[in-house]
Design a protein around this motif. Structure first.
Motif, PDB file in Angstrom:
ATOM      1  N   GLN A  23     -45.221 -11.468 -22.201  1.00  0.00           N
ATOM      2  CA  GLN A  23     -44.460 -11.165 -20.974  1.00  0.00           C
ATOM      3  C   GLN A  23     -44.052  -9.692 -21.021  1.00  0.00           C
ATOM      4  O   GLN A  23     -43.493  -9.239 -22.018  1.00  0.00           O
ATOM      5  N   PRO A  24     -44.331  -8.929 -19.976  1.00  0.00           N
ATOM      6  CA  PRO A  24     -43.962  -7.513 -19.991  1.00  0.00           C
ATOM      7  C   PRO A  24     -42.448  -7.321 -19.851  1.00  0.00           C
ATOM      8  O   PRO A  24     -41.753  -8.212 -19.355  1.00  0.00           O
ATOM      9  N   GLU A  25     -41.972  -6.149 -20.249  1.00  0.00           N
ATOM     10  CA  GLU A  25     -40.535  -5.827 -20.154  1.00  0.00           C
ATOM     11  C   GLU A  25     -39.995  -6.026 -18.740  1.00  0.00           C
ATOM     12  O   GLU A  25     -38.884  -6.496 -18.545  1.00  0.00           O
ATOM     13  N   TRP A  26     -40.804  -5.638 -17.744  1.00  0.00           N
ATOM     14  CA  TRP A  26     -40.315  -5.689 -16.362  1.00  0.00           C
ATOM     15  C   TRP A  26     -40.073  -7.115 -15.865  1.00  0.00           C
ATOM     16  O   TRP A  26     -39.508  -7.316 -14.795  1.00  0.00           O
ATOM     17  N   PHE A  27     -40.459  -8.133 -16.654  1.00  0.00           N
ATOM     18  CA  PHE A  27     -40.167  -9.510 -16.257  1.00  0.00           C
ATOM     19  C   PHE A  27     -38.658  -9.747 -16.152  1.00  0.00           C
ATOM     20  O   PHE A  27     -38.221 -10.626 -15.418  1.00  0.00           O
ATOM     21  N   ALA A  28     -37.877  -8.966 -16.916  1.00  0.00           N
ATOM     22  CA  ALA A  28     -36.421  -9.145 -16.908  1.00  0.00           C
ATOM     23  C   ALA A  28     -35.855  -9.042 -15.491  1.00  0.00           C
ATOM     24  O   ALA A  28     -34.964  -9.807 -15.101  1.00  0.00           O
TER      25      ALA A  28
END
Ligand code: BGC
Length: 563
Positions: free
Chosen positions: A460-465
């Motif tokens: 999961q990429p960081e921007w999923f947050a």
């Protein structure tokens, strides 16, 4: 109406009629990537149970579960080793029963995926066929042939599989078997009475466990005319798709579905079915949707359409006309586990005006260069398209994560990819379909963004947050809030299955009215569309100075309809 009253209304089963599916909102769960209760990195059935309240709050009518059966996951579970069990990594049959009960208690119906064209090579029938050898009865359940060439060491034909490479695989004793998809997915022989019998047993097995309906995988490919000599690819390509094509959309496939329908109708209410049928015309698709057959068929026309008023209007008009002829209801879908997410497809619009699935594929294949994607614009257009869809007559299929506005994940390293089409070099979907199958972010922090206690099976990429459920639940202007509100209002506004187009004087603005006065206005352009005094009827969406801004949809309803 408060949320509490809404839940009460939904739980009294007042809509418990045979027609529940006609205008249902069906939410697709890709089980491996939804919620992981045991922390092994794979989503599971107890994970779904743990999120049952989330599903109820979303306001959907049904869930459709992609395969959760025992599988080596050579194709994400579409390689089924046992049609009447649960993959031990995903749970047990008891967990499944608990899930059905938890969803039914909340007024949510359950649709499961049936994969009849092929089994897994680990299915006991295929293992038996391998062991029994050429000429055996066990090989008759699949499609075995001798090879071509003097020593039979060339495949019987030059056909290619959907995921790339030859559609034939050789076994140890020298025979070849047909696999329309991956080699781990041998095609079943639907001329064989045991194959037919066994699927009837499977349909009853799940129906008896309380399953309400079925999604039929590649429903158009089961029957085949494999009489010799087998045609070459060039010959196949030249043949019309008129019901007699040797491999696709044959008229005789409907004999199978007529038999299935008799099984569905043994239940009260009758079990429903929706065909995944990639066929040449809406007319051919209509056959799958007939009341004597599966009853409903996916309409994928908007997956391949651009974000464009004229294309949307044509697709809508054609499909409503088809639904009138078959007596079925139309299905609408913008995203699923096989295509680039629509928020991303529509974010590629500024590039060259093309926003359909092919454009998404090109972007994914090129490694998703971030500078080519307008995330904000893509999401705005995705909201506009979704609100338009939710206003249409018929049923809408939502794909997990779209209610968060998730974008496609392009940044997955080759060694982390799982989709067989990536490894086998199929060109139809670029880097494959992993980017829309990345596990959901439930929380902005913590292990795997709250998906489970361990690392998720796809990164999961960081921007999923930014898209996490807890972030969006706290934000009244989030995509999640919009979906919840739209589904709540849709339930109140629901009416007969028809619409009338309303002239807008603008080629880039679509407007239609439903029989009770509910109106949907979508501005596909960039110039605001003025509503005049009707601005007072706004029930959903945002107006700027009484006008519908570009790339957006609003719902209007006469005073009192949603009071
Ligand atoms: C499913 C795919 C799957 C294929 C083979 C499809 O149409 O949606 O995910 O790979 O069938 O089973």
């Amino acid at each position: 109406m408060t949320d509490a009253t809404l839940t009460e209304t939904r739980n009294d089963h007042s809509d418990d009629t045979a027609a529940w599916w006609r205008q249902a909102i069906v939410y697709q769960i890709y089980p491996r990537s939804f919620a992981d209760a045991n922390g092994d990195g794979l989503g599971d059935i107890p994970g779904i149970v743990s999120r049952a309240d989330y599903l109820a709050e979303l306001g959907i009518d049904a869930v459709w579960l992609s395969p959760f059966y025992p599988s080596a996951l050579a194709d994400g579970g579409y390689d089924v080793a046992d049609y009447r069990d649960v993959d031990p990594r995903l749970g047990t049959l008891a967990d499944f029963d608990e899930m059905v009960a938890a969803l039914h208690e909340r007024g949510i119906r359950v649709v499961v995926d049936i994969v009849p064209n092929h089994s897994s090579d680990l299915h006991e029938w295929f293992q038996e066929a391998l062991a029994a050898g050429r000429g055996s009865a066990a090989r008759e359940r699949y499609i075995f042939r001798e090879g071509a060439g003097p020593d039979g060491d060339e495949p019987p034909t030059d056909w290619t599989a959907a995921f790339g490479g030859s559609a034939w695989e050789r076994v140890e004793d020298g025979q070849w078997y047909l696999h329309s998809f991956a080699p781990e997915q041998p095609d079943l022989n639907w001329d064989h009475p045991e194959v037919r019998e066994d699927f009837l047993k499977t349909l009853r097995f799940w129906s008896d466990r309380g399953v309400d309906g079925f999604r039929i995988d590649v429903a158009h490919m089961l029957t085949k005319d494999l009489s010799e000599p087998l045609p070459s690819t060039v010959e196949l390509d030249a043949m019309p798709h008129d019901g007699n094509h040797p491999l696709h959309d044959r008229d005789d496939v409907h004999e199978i579905y007529a038999e299935w329908r008799r099984v569905f109708n043994e239940y009260d209410p009758p079990r429903t079915a929706v065909a995944e049928a990639w066929v040449s015309t809406p007319e051919r698709r209509a056959r799958y949707a007939s009341a004597e057959g599966l009853g409903q068929a996916f309409n994928f026309d908007l997956l391949v359409a651009d974000f464009d008023a004229e294309q949307f209007r044509t697709v809508i008009t054609d499909n409503l006309a088809q639904a009138r002829i078959t007596g079925s209801s139309t299905t609408w879908v913008l995203s699923n586990h096989d295509v680039t997410r629509h928020a991303t497809r529509y974010g590629l619009a500024p590039l060259n005006g093309r926003t359909g699935v092919k454009q998404g594929v090109e972007w994914v294949r090129d490694g998703g260069p971030a500078d080519q994607l307008d995330r904000e614009g893509g999401l705005r257009r995705a909201h506009a398209a979704t609100l338009l869809l939710l206003g249409l007559p018929g049923s809408t299929y939502l794909y997990q994560g779209e209610e968060l506005g998730l974008q496609e994940v392009a940044e997955i390293a080759p060694e982390q990819r799982q989709d067989p089409s990536f490894f086998r070099g199929a060109d139809f979907d670029g880097l494959g379909r992993d980017g829309c199958r990345v596990p959901l972010p439930w929380t902005a922090s913590g292990a795997s963004f709250g998906f489970g206690a361990g690392d998720a099976h796809l990164p999961q990429p960081e921007w999923f947050a930014e898209y996490a459920v807890d972030v969006e639940e706290a934000d009244p202007s989030s995509t999640l809030a919009l979906y919840r509100e739209a589904l709540r209002l849709r339930r109140l506004l629901q009416t007969e299955e028809s619409l009338e187009w309303v002239e807008t004087g603008r080629a880039d603005v679509l407007r239609f009215a439903r029989p009770n006065g509910w109106q949907i206005v979508t501005n596909f352009g960039s110039e605001p569309f003025d509503l005049g005094a009707e601005a007072d009827d706004l029930v959903l969406g945002t107006l700027v100075d009484g006008a519908v801004p570009g790339d957006s949809t609003v719902w209007l309803a006469p005073q009192g309809l949603v009071a």
